[in-house]
Design a protein around this motif. Structure first.
Motif, PDB file in Angstrom:
ATOM      1  N   GLN A 131     -48.145 -10.553  74.585  1.00  8.66           N
ATOM      2  CA  GLN A 131     -48.977  -9.446  75.024  1.00  8.66           C
ATOM      3  C   GLN A 131     -50.225  -9.974  75.711  1.00  8.66           C
ATOM      4  OE1 GLN A 131     -52.067  -7.981  73.062  1.00  8.66           O
ATOM      5  NE2 GLN A 131     -51.828  -5.803  73.434  1.00  8.66           N
ATOM      6  N   VAL A 132     -50.602  -9.335  76.815  1.00  7.82           N
ATOM      7  CA  VAL A 132     -51.837  -9.697  77.513  1.00  7.82           C
ATOM      8  C   VAL A 132     -52.891  -8.637  77.197  1.00  7.82           C
ATOM      9  CG1 VAL A 132     -52.919 -10.262  79.704  1.00  7.82           C
ATOM     10  CG2 VAL A 132     -50.479 -10.695  79.383  1.00  7.82           C
ATOM     11  N   PRO A 133     -53.906  -8.974  76.418  1.00 10.23           N
ATOM     12  CA  PRO A 133     -54.942  -7.985  76.122  1.00 10.23           C
ATOM     13  C   PRO A 133     -55.731  -7.631  77.379  1.00 10.23           C
ATOM     14  CG  PRO A 133     -55.014  -9.837  74.566  1.00 10.23           C
ATOM     15  CD  PRO A 133     -54.141 -10.245  75.710  1.00 10.23           C
ATOM     16  N   ALA A 134     -55.595  -6.387  77.822  1.00 10.66           N
ATOM     17  CA  ALA A 134     -56.376  -5.941  78.973  1.00 10.66           C
ATOM     18  C   ALA A 134     -57.793  -5.622  78.539  1.00 10.66           C
ATOM     19  CB  ALA A 134     -55.723  -4.725  79.614  1.00 10.66           C
ATOM     20  N   PHE A 135     -57.900  -4.962  77.417  1.00  7.58           N
ATOM     21  CA  PHE A 135     -59.218  -4.698  76.832  1.00  7.58           C
ATOM     22  C   PHE A 135     -59.023  -4.463  75.340  1.00  7.58           C
ATOM     23  CE2 PHE A 135     -57.507  -0.718  78.424  1.00  7.58           C
ATOM     24  CZ  PHE A 135     -57.686   0.166  77.378  1.00  7.58           C
ATOM     25  N   VAL A 136     -60.088  -4.632  74.588  1.00  9.97           N
ATOM     26  CA  VAL A 136     -60.020  -4.544  73.140  1.00  9.97           C
ATOM     27  C   VAL A 136     -60.567  -3.192  72.686  1.00  9.97           C
ATOM     28  CG1 VAL A 136     -60.743  -5.555  70.954  1.00  9.97           C
ATOM     29  CG2 VAL A 136     -60.244  -7.039  72.906  1.00  9.97           C
ATOM     30  N   LEU A 137     -59.713  -2.425  72.027  1.00  7.54           N
ATOM     31  CA  LEU A 137     -60.118  -1.162  71.430  1.00  7.54           C
ATOM     32  C   LEU A 137     -60.814  -1.479  70.106  1.00  7.54           C
ATOM     33  CD1 LEU A 137     -56.897   0.795  72.357  1.00  7.54           C
ATOM     34  CD2 LEU A 137     -59.141   1.022  73.390  1.00  7.54           C
ATOM     35  N   PRO A 138     -61.323  -0.475  69.391  1.00  8.76           N
ATOM     36  CA  PRO A 138     -62.082  -0.766  68.168  1.00  8.76           C
ATOM     37  C   PRO A 138     -61.411  -1.751  67.213  1.00  8.76           C
ATOM     38  CG  PRO A 138     -62.248   1.552  68.709  1.00  8.76           C
ATOM     39  CD  PRO A 138     -61.323   0.945  69.722  1.00  8.76           C
ATOM     40  N   GLN A 139     -60.069  -1.706  67.104  1.00  8.20           N
ATOM     41  CA  GLN A 139     -59.396  -2.600  66.173  1.00  8.20           C
ATOM     42  C   GLN A 139     -58.389  -3.540  66.821  1.00  8.20           C
ATOM     43  OE1 GLN A 139     -58.029   0.490  63.290  1.00  8.20           O
ATOM     44  NE2 GLN A 139     -58.982  -0.831  61.756  1.00  8.20           N
ATOM     45  N   HIS A 140     -57.644  -3.040  67.799  1.00  6.06           N
ATOM     46  CA  HIS A 140     -56.508  -3.795  68.297  1.00  6.06           C
ATOM     47  C   HIS A 140     -56.530  -3.887  69.825  1.00  6.06           C
ATOM     48  CE1 HIS A 140     -55.017  -3.301  64.241  1.00  6.06           C
ATOM     49  NE2 HIS A 140     -55.097  -1.984  64.371  1.00  6.06           N
TER      50      HIS A 140
ATOM     51  N   LEU B 272     -52.028 -12.253  83.401  1.00  4.54           N
ATOM     52  CA  LEU B 272     -52.932 -11.915  84.501  1.00  4.54           C
ATOM     53  C   LEU B 272     -53.699 -10.645  84.146  1.00  4.54           C
ATOM     54  CD1 LEU B 272     -50.334 -12.351  87.384  1.00  4.54           C
ATOM     55  CD2 LEU B 272     -52.232 -13.911  86.930  1.00  4.54           C
ATOM     56  N   ARG B 273     -54.926 -10.557  84.661  1.00  4.90           N
ATOM     57  CA  ARG B 273     -55.723  -9.339  84.484  1.00  4.90           C
ATOM     58  C   ARG B 273     -56.442  -9.011  85.786  1.00  4.90           C
ATOM     59  NH1 ARG B 273     -59.727  -8.693  79.782  1.00  4.90           N
ATOM     60  NH2 ARG B 273     -60.651 -10.574  80.657  1.00  4.90           N
ATOM     61  N   GLU B 274     -56.669  -7.717  85.992  1.00  4.32           N
ATOM     62  CA  GLU B 274     -57.448  -7.245  87.140  1.00  4.32           C
ATOM     63  C   GLU B 274     -58.332  -6.103  86.666  1.00  4.32           C
ATOM     64  OE1 GLU B 274     -59.089  -7.448  90.599  1.00  4.32           O
ATOM     65  OE2 GLU B 274     -57.227  -8.607  90.384  1.00  4.32           O
TER      66      GLU B 274
ATOM     67  N   ALA C 290     -60.068  -3.344  82.376  1.00  4.89           N
ATOM     68  CA  ALA C 290     -59.058  -4.204  83.001  1.00  4.89           C
ATOM     69  C   ALA C 290     -57.656  -3.662  82.780  1.00  4.89           C
ATOM     70  CB  ALA C 290     -59.152  -5.626  82.457  1.00  4.89           C
ATOM     71  N   LYS C 291     -56.786  -3.966  83.728  1.00  2.77           N
ATOM     72  CA  LYS C 291     -55.350  -3.767  83.572  1.00  2.77           C
ATOM     73  C   LYS C 291     -54.709  -5.151  83.548  1.00  2.77           C
ATOM     74  CE  LYS C 291     -54.617   0.776  83.761  1.00  2.77           C
ATOM     75  NZ  LYS C 291     -55.978   1.294  83.706  1.00  2.77           N
TER      76      LYS C 291
ATOM     77  N   TYR D  10     -55.747  -2.802  94.430  1.00  2.00           N
ATOM     78  CA  TYR D  10     -54.340  -2.595  94.062  1.00  2.00           C
ATOM     79  C   TYR D  10     -53.473  -3.726  94.608  1.00  2.00           C
ATOM     80  CZ  TYR D  10     -50.003   0.057  93.337  1.00  2.00           C
ATOM     81  OH  TYR D  10     -48.749   0.474  92.928  1.00  2.00           O
ATOM     82  N   SER D  11     -53.660  -4.046  95.881  1.00  2.00           N
ATOM     83  CA  SER D  11     -52.889  -5.129  96.501  1.00  2.00           C
ATOM     84  C   SER D  11     -53.294  -6.486  95.932  1.00  2.00           C
ATOM     85  CB  SER D  11     -53.091  -5.118  98.013  1.00  2.00           C
ATOM     86  OG  SER D  11     -52.586  -3.926  98.586  1.00  2.00           O
ATOM     87  N   ARG D  12     -54.568  -6.650  95.615  1.00  2.00           N
ATOM     88  CA  ARG D  12     -55.042  -7.926  95.083  1.00  2.00           C
ATOM     89  C   ARG D  12     -54.392  -8.241  93.743  1.00  2.00           C
ATOM     90  NH1 ARG D  12     -61.145  -7.786  94.805  1.00  2.00           N
ATOM     91  NH2 ARG D  12     -60.880  -7.004  92.670  1.00  2.00           N
ATOM     92  N   GLN D  13     -54.086  -7.207  92.959  1.00  2.00           N
ATOM     93  CA  GLN D  13     -53.409  -7.436  91.686  1.00  2.00           C
ATOM     94  C   GLN D  13     -51.986  -7.960  91.899  1.00  2.00           C
ATOM     95  OE1 GLN D  13     -52.909  -3.967  89.201  1.00  2.00           O
ATOM     96  NE2 GLN D  13     -52.731  -5.181  87.327  1.00  2.00           N
ATOM     97  N   LEU D  14     -51.377  -7.605  93.021  1.00  4.85           N
ATOM     98  CA  LEU D  14     -50.003  -8.023  93.296  1.00  4.85           C
ATOM     99  C   LEU D  14     -49.919  -9.435  93.881  1.00  4.85           C
ATOM    100  CD1 LEU D  14     -48.664  -4.707  94.893  1.00  4.85           C
ATOM    101  CD2 LEU D  14     -48.184  -5.545  92.583  1.00  4.85           C
ATOM    102  N   TRP D  15     -50.985  -9.906  94.526  1.00  3.54           N
ATOM    103  CA  TRP D  15     -50.919 -11.187  95.228  1.00  3.54           C
ATOM    104  C   TRP D  15     -50.502 -12.359  94.342  1.00  3.54           C
ATOM    105  CZ3 TRP D  15     -56.212 -10.325  98.112  1.00  3.54           C
ATOM    106  CH2 TRP D  15     -56.005  -9.410  99.136  1.00  3.54           C
ATOM    107  N   PRO D  16     -51.152 -12.590  93.194  1.00  3.66           N
ATOM    108  CA  PRO D  16     -50.741 -13.745  92.376  1.00  3.66           C
ATOM    109  C   PRO D  16     -49.319 -13.609  91.840  1.00  3.66           C
ATOM    110  CG  PRO D  16     -52.338 -12.395  91.198  1.00  3.66           C
ATOM    111  CD  PRO D  16     -52.299 -11.883  92.598  1.00  3.66           C
ATOM    112  N   ILE D  17     -48.871 -12.367  91.648  1.00  2.61           N
ATOM    113  CA  ILE D  17     -47.487 -12.155  91.237  1.00  2.61           C
ATOM    114  C   ILE D  17     -46.550 -12.569  92.358  1.00  2.61           C
ATOM    115  CG2 ILE D  17     -45.786 -10.380  90.631  1.00  2.61           C
ATOM    116  CD1 ILE D  17     -48.100  -8.841  89.299  1.00  2.61           C
TER     117      ILE D  17
END
Length: 258
Positions: free
Chosen positions: A93-102, A120-122, A130-131, A163-170
Motif C-alpha cells: 500500500q502507498v500511503p497518500a495521506f494519513v487519516l487520524p488513525q490509518h 508514487l505520489r502526486e 496527495a494521490k 494530471y498528465s504529470r502523474q502519468l509521466w513516471p508511470i
C-alpha cells in the motif's frame, strides 16, 4: 515538498516493511509465479475508505478467486490488513495521506510476491492532499514478468498539467518493461481534457482498454472514472458489479496470455 514516498508491505508472519521506489527483490523460483491456472483474474475497486458497512463482505465475495486485487482509497484498518494477509501472499500500500488513525491510498493484494516495487505520489494542487500510485512486477508461469499499475489519479486541478504529470513516471517504466502490463484504477477522467490525456497516454504506451458490455461503472459528468488497460494479454471476461458497499462499483476482468 512531499515527504519521501514509500510503500507499506504486509506479509503474514512478518513485520510491516517500508519499501522505497525501485526496490528489487531477490530472484524467485518458478514456483513463486502468480498461480493463474491459465486465467488471471483481477479485481479493481475504489473501496471508499471502508466507510460502508458491507465493504468487507463485498471484498470477500467480489474478489473471490482473484489473484490480484487493486484497491483505491484503501485505509489500513485492522480488518482490511487481516483480510489481506489471510488471503494473499503479499500486500503493498502507498500511503497518500494519513487519516487520524490509518494511512489511506492505493493497495495491491497479490497471490505472489512482487519482484519489483515502485510507489508514487502526486499532490492535489487545490486541496494539497496527495494521490498515490503503485507499480509492482510479478513473475508468471511462462517466465514472463507482469507489470501491474494501480493508480488513483489527482481529482481537483485546473487544466491537465498535474494530471498528465502523474502519468509521466508511470509511462517511463511501462516503456522500459518487457512483457505484459495491466494499468487500472480510479482515473478521475471526468472531463474531455482528462479523458483525452488518458487515452493519449494509453495509446502511446500501446495499452488497450477493457470494455464492459453492461457498464455500471461510477460516472461523473456522464464519464466513467474507473478503467482497466492492458498490453500483451487477452481479455476473456469483463464485468462491473453493482454494489452499495462503496461509492464505486468493482470491476472484474479475466485475462489469458496473448
Amino acid at each position: 515538498m512531499l515527504k519521501r514516498t514509500y510503500a507499506l508491505r504486509y506479509v503474514a508472519g512478518q513485520l510491516v516493511k517500508r519499501i522505497f521506489p525501485g526496490a528489487i527483490n531477490q530472484p524467485l523460483s518458478p514456483t513463486a509465479a502468480l498461480p493463474t491456472v491459465g486465467t488471471l483474474r483481477v479485481m479493481v475497486w475504489n473501496i471508499f475508505k471502508q466507510q460502508r458497512a458491507d465493504w468487507l463482505w463485498g471484498l470477500k465475495n467480489y474478489g473471490k478467486d482473484a489473484q490480484l486485487v487493486l484497491l483505491q482509497e484503501a485505509q489500513t484498518t485492522p480488518e482490511l490488513v487481516s483480510f489481506a494477509i489471510d488471503n494473499y501472499l503479499a500486500t503493498d500500500q502507498v500511503p497518500a495521506f494519513v487519516l487520524p488513525q490509518h494511512p489511506s491510498g492505493v493497495m495491491t493484494l497479490a497471490a505472489a510476491h512482487p519482484v519489483y516495487c515502485c510507489p508514487l505520489r502526486e499532490r492535489e494542487p487545490l486541496l494539497r492532499l496527495a494521490k498515490s500510485a503503485l507499480i509492482t512486477v510479478y513473475p508468471l508461469f511462462n517466465d514472463q514478468l507482469l507489470m501491474v499499475v494501480n493508480i488513483h489519479a489527482v481529482n481537483f486541478s485546473l487544466g491537465v498539467d498535474v494530471y498528465s504529470r502523474q502519468l509521466w513516471p508511470i509511462g517511463e517504466q511501462i516503456v522500459n518493461h518487457q512483457g505484459p502490463v495491466i494499468m487500472a484504477g480510479d482515473f478521475n477522467a471526468w472531463n474531455r481534457k482528462r479523458i483525452n490525456a488518458l487515452y493519449e497516454f494509453a495509446s502511446g504506451m500501446a495499452l488497450r482498454e477493457v470494455n464492459f458490455i453492461d457498464d455500471y461503472r461510477r460516472k461523473a459528468f456522464g464519464r466513467p472514472l474507473d478503467f482497466v488497460f492492458y498490453r500483451d494479454l487477452r481479455v476473456v471476461k469483463s464485468s462491473v458489479l453493482e454494489t452499495s458497499a462503496s461509492d464505486h462499483n468493482p470491476l472484474l476482468v479475466e485475462f489469458h496470455r496473448s
